[in-house]
Design an enzyme around this catalytic site. Structure first.
Site, PDB file in Angstrom:
ATOM      1  N   HIS A 207      11.382  71.007  56.217  1.00 42.18           N
ATOM      2  CA  HIS A 207      10.726  71.869  57.269  1.00 42.18           C
ATOM      3  C   HIS A 207       9.419  71.943  57.612  1.00 42.18           C
ATOM      4  O   HIS A 207       8.877  72.245  58.589  1.00 42.18           O
ATOM      5  CB  HIS A 207      11.088  73.329  57.018  1.00 42.18           C
ATOM      6  CG  HIS A 207      10.189  73.904  55.693  1.00 42.18           C
ATOM      7  ND1 HIS A 207      10.134  73.567  54.470  1.00 42.18           N
ATOM      8  CD2 HIS A 207       8.842  74.659  55.751  1.00 42.18           C
ATOM      9  CE1 HIS A 207       9.339  74.060  53.798  1.00 42.18           C
ATOM     10  NE2 HIS A 207       8.541  74.697  54.564  1.00 42.18           N
TER      11      HIS A 207
HETATM   12  C1  UD1 Z   1       5.377  78.381  57.461  1.00 37.97           C
HETATM   13  C2  UD1 Z   1       4.304  78.185  56.864  1.00 37.97           C
HETATM   14  C3  UD1 Z   1       4.713  77.147  55.924  1.00 37.97           C
HETATM   15  C4  UD1 Z   1       5.744  77.407  54.975  1.00 37.97           C
HETATM   16  C5  UD1 Z   1       7.083  78.124  55.603  1.00 37.97           C
HETATM   17  C6  UD1 Z   1       8.017  78.523  54.661  1.00 37.97           C
HETATM   18  C7  UD1 Z   1       2.469  78.209  58.329  1.00 37.97           C
HETATM   19  C8  UD1 Z   1       1.257  77.525  59.125  1.00 37.97           C
HETATM   20  N1  UD1 Z   1       3.498  77.504  57.836  1.00 37.97           N
HETATM   21  O1  UD1 Z   1       6.178  77.493  58.263  1.00 37.97           O
HETATM   22  O2  UD1 Z   1       3.655  76.684  55.244  1.00 37.97           O
HETATM   23  O3  UD1 Z   1       6.179  76.521  54.276  1.00 37.97           O
HETATM   24  O4  UD1 Z   1       6.476  78.888  56.712  1.00 37.97           O
HETATM   25  O5  UD1 Z   1       9.405  78.513  55.157  1.00 37.97           O
HETATM   26  O6  UD1 Z   1       2.104  79.477  57.986  1.00 37.97           O
HETATM   27  N2  UD1 Z   1      11.336  80.767  63.280  1.00 37.97           N
HETATM   28  C9  UD1 Z   1      12.647  81.381  63.698  1.00 37.97           C
HETATM   29  N3  UD1 Z   1      12.941  82.359  62.825  1.00 37.97           N
HETATM   30  C10 UD1 Z   1      12.159  82.734  61.963  1.00 37.97           C
HETATM   31  C11 UD1 Z   1      10.819  82.238  61.699  1.00 37.97           C
HETATM   32  C12 UD1 Z   1      10.658  81.036  62.456  1.00 37.97           C
HETATM   33  O7  UD1 Z   1      13.429  80.922  64.438  1.00 37.97           O
HETATM   34  O8  UD1 Z   1      12.623  83.885  61.463  1.00 37.97           O
HETATM   35  C13 UD1 Z   1      11.085  79.125  64.120  1.00 37.97           C
HETATM   36  C14 UD1 Z   1      10.392  79.689  65.487  1.00 37.97           C
HETATM   37  O9  UD1 Z   1      11.097  78.664  66.248  1.00 37.97           O
HETATM   38  C15 UD1 Z   1       8.918  79.152  64.847  1.00 37.97           C
HETATM   39  C16 UD1 Z   1       9.386  78.123  63.945  1.00 37.97           C
HETATM   40  O10 UD1 Z   1      10.472  78.359  63.252  1.00 37.97           O
HETATM   41  O11 UD1 Z   1       7.992  78.766  65.925  1.00 37.97           O
HETATM   42  C17 UD1 Z   1       8.160  77.896  62.862  1.00 37.97           C
HETATM   43  O12 UD1 Z   1       7.964  79.005  62.188  1.00 37.97           O
HETATM   44  P1  UD1 Z   1       6.623  79.419  61.591  1.00 37.97           P
HETATM   45  O13 UD1 Z   1       6.233  80.717  60.845  1.00 37.97           O
HETATM   46  O14 UD1 Z   1       5.370  79.142  62.469  1.00 37.97           O
HETATM   47  O15 UD1 Z   1       5.985  78.181  60.680  1.00 37.97           O
HETATM   48  P2  UD1 Z   1       7.274  77.616  59.599  1.00 37.97           P
HETATM   49  O16 UD1 Z   1       7.448  76.342  59.774  1.00 37.97           O
HETATM   50  O17 UD1 Z   1       8.142  78.657  58.987  1.00 37.97           O
HETATM   51  N1  UDP Z   2      14.772  79.069  49.837  1.00 37.34           N
HETATM   52  C1  UDP Z   2      15.700  79.991  50.036  1.00 37.34           C
HETATM   53  N2  UDP Z   2      16.641  79.615  50.903  1.00 37.34           N
HETATM   54  C2  UDP Z   2      16.676  78.427  51.753  1.00 37.34           C
HETATM   55  C3  UDP Z   2      15.459  77.459  51.527  1.00 37.34           C
HETATM   56  C4  UDP Z   2      14.562  77.917  50.406  1.00 37.34           C
HETATM   57  O1  UDP Z   2      15.762  80.998  49.405  1.00 37.34           O
HETATM   58  O2  UDP Z   2      17.463  78.126  52.460  1.00 37.34           O
HETATM   59  C5  UDP Z   2      13.767  79.585  48.802  1.00 37.34           C
HETATM   60  C6  UDP Z   2      13.580  78.571  47.727  1.00 37.34           C
HETATM   61  O3  UDP Z   2      14.152  78.705  46.743  1.00 37.34           O
HETATM   62  C7  UDP Z   2      11.793  78.845  47.378  1.00 37.34           C
HETATM   63  C8  UDP Z   2      11.237  79.019  48.751  1.00 37.34           C
HETATM   64  O4  UDP Z   2      12.434  79.594  49.491  1.00 37.34           O
HETATM   65  O5  UDP Z   2      11.876  79.908  46.592  1.00 37.34           O
HETATM   66  C9  UDP Z   2      10.380  78.024  49.251  1.00 37.34           C
HETATM   67  O6  UDP Z   2      10.298  78.336  50.739  1.00 37.34           O
HETATM   68  P1  UDP Z   2      10.212  77.265  51.846  1.00 37.34           P
HETATM   69  O7  UDP Z   2      10.823  75.936  51.414  1.00 37.34           O
HETATM   70  O8  UDP Z   2      10.473  77.858  52.964  1.00 37.34           O
HETATM   71  O9  UDP Z   2       8.391  77.324  51.804  1.00 37.34           O
HETATM   72  P2  UDP Z   2       7.507  76.383  51.251  1.00 37.34           P
HETATM   73  O10 UDP Z   2       7.797  76.620  49.610  1.00 37.34           O
HETATM   74  O11 UDP Z   2       7.428  74.943  51.423  1.00 37.34           O
HETATM   75  O12 UDP Z   2       6.116  77.023  51.576  1.00 37.34           O
END
Ligand code: UD1
Ligand code: UDP
Length: 360
Positions: A207
């Site tokens: 992701h």
């Molecule tokens: C964010 C964090 C990343 C982390 C990840 C965990 C930043 C810069 N990045 O990335 O470090 O690894 O969270 O999962 O803060 N969206 C939905 N529904 C939601 C949330 C997001 O549809 O509930 C979609 C939207 O299109 C959004 C995109 O996901 O634009 C990205 O979401 P965003 O929170 O900006 O960043 P992540 O990729 O989730």
């Molecule tokens: N996780 C979860 N469901 C999913 C994917 C990830 O519960 O479908 C949990 C995972 O076990 C870990 C955390 O989310 O505890 C990691 O989050 P994510 O990969 O979104 O972000 P990152 O750690 O890269 O910031």
């Protein structure tokens, strides 16, 4: 005397880090106000975790939602600042490296409210990653910095940050330790619904923006992973799902070996991890959990902040364009060092001890 803390969360991995700290603060009678920025908002990205973790709903939800970095972070700062202007706290506590982390730290530091950063000192040395910018800035304006390992503490020293730095272990690891048994109990049921056999599949998560927002990069990863001799179960992040549709790559992942499923809750995720053959991921949290289960990992990135896991042979970095057969090597993990790389118990207790000494 009790602590009064403002705790900021917003993205999925932050809910797991919130749980052990909340438990420890409650046990000692301290007061924690939980702010959810609303960065993640789908039920599967947010509410499900509060249920799985039995975490009380946030006291304040800023509801900022998605957006470009500037607008999203600015909306968070505005909401947190307004609350800090109207209320007095001993400190604002943030963790990790998301936009919610930076917003909490910036809002507090400008108002001279002490900032506590959990998971401090992590570095990928790749400033193209938004997370690297968030962590560097947060570390440089924090008063207490809690590092998961000695390496992260050394990284801070290299940048001249030595005051208020403590190596305490990893809160996500503590959460894992406390929930692993409950998750294990889910193993049997889960796999039938996805048509998977226990111990007969690969688990994939992907992701990170640098991977999934560039068509060539995600296409190269998908083409390598499609050579898997086992089914590849992939709980897909909404960012990735949208990227695949935009690049018209969604048809590839509807075919074998991919088994695409919506994002799963924490317990189900741990269960999927525990019964997999191997875990392929670009997630910071999932690469650590693979290690905690003592599963072989493949980190789908150019570098990792959790370098101890690669240095000890528990995972390897895999870059797009490399020989896909590398993905399917199963190392003999019995010959690897089994010692715990990151403190995984009493982490919250150490953090609260130090906060009490500092702020009371
Ligand atoms: C964010 C964090 C990343 C982390 C990840 C965990 C930043 C810069 N990045 O990335 O470090 O690894 O969270 O999962 O803060 N969206 C939905 N529904 C939601 C949330 C997001 O549809 O509930 C979609 C939207 O299109 C959004 C995109 O996901 O634009 C990205 O979401 P965003 O929170 O900006 O960043 P992540 O990729 O989730
Ligand atoms: N996780 C979860 N469901 C999913 C994917 C990830 O519960 O479908 C949990 C995972 O076990 C870990 C955390 O989310 O505890 C990691 O989050 P994510 O990969 O979104 O972000 P990152 O750690 O890269 O910031």
């Amino acid at each position: 005397m009790t602590l009064k803390l403002l705790r900021i969360v917003g993205a999925r991995p932050q809910f797991m880090q919130a749980k052990p700290l909340r438990q420890e603060l409650e046990k000692r009678g301290h007061n924690e106000i939980l702010v959810h920025t609303g960065q993640h908002y789908d039920d599967t990205m947010s509410r499900k975790f509060f249920v799985d973790l039995d975490l009380p709903e946030a006291d304040i939800n800023l509801g900022v939602g998605s957006g470009n970095h500037g607008e999203q972070t600015a909306r968070m700062i505005e909401g947190i600042e307004a609350h800090l202007l109207a209320n007095k706290y001993d400190a604002v506590v943030v963790d990790g490296d998301t936009n919610s982390t930076l917003a909490g730290a910036l809002a507090a530091a400008k108002l001279h409210v002490p900032v506590v950063h959990i998971e401090a000192g992590m570095r990928s040395y790749d400033k193209k990653m938004p997370e690297e910018i968030n962590r560097i800035l947060t570390d440089h304006i924090s008063n207490l910095l809690f590092c998961p390992s000695q390496i992260s503490c050394c990284n801070l020293a290299t940048e001249g940050i030595t005051d208020g730095v403590y190596v305490v272990g990893d809160l996500l690891a503590q959460c894992f330790t406390e929930f692993r048994h409950k998750a294990k109990a889910l193993v049997g049921n889960n796999f039938k619904k996805y048509g998977l056999e226990e111990g007969q599949y690969i688990l994939l998560t992907l992701h990170r923006a640098e991977n999934v927002d560039q068509m060539e990069r995600i296409e190269a990863y998908l083409s390598a992973i499609s050579t898997s001799p086992w089914p590849v179960v992939w709980p897909i992040h909404p960012r990735t799902e949208k990227g695949l549709a935009r690049f018209k790559l969604d048809c590839i992942v509807r075919e074998k070996p991919f088994v695409i499923i919506p994002p799963v809750g924490y317990l189900e995720m741990l269960a999927l991890e525990s019964a997999s053959i191997k875990i392929l991921t670009d997630s910071g949290g999932v690469q650590r959990e693979a290690y905690h289960w003592r599963k072989p990992g493949m980190i789908l990135r150019d570098s990792t902040e959790w370098s101890e896991i690669v240095d000890t042979g528990w995972a390897s970095l895999y870059l797009p364009g490399q020989d896909p057969m590398r993905l399917w090597d199963i190392p003999d993990v019995s010959i690897l060092n089994q010692r715990d790389l990151y403190g995984s118990t009493e982490v919250a207790a150490r953090i609260v001890d130090i906060m009490e000494d500092t702020f009371l």
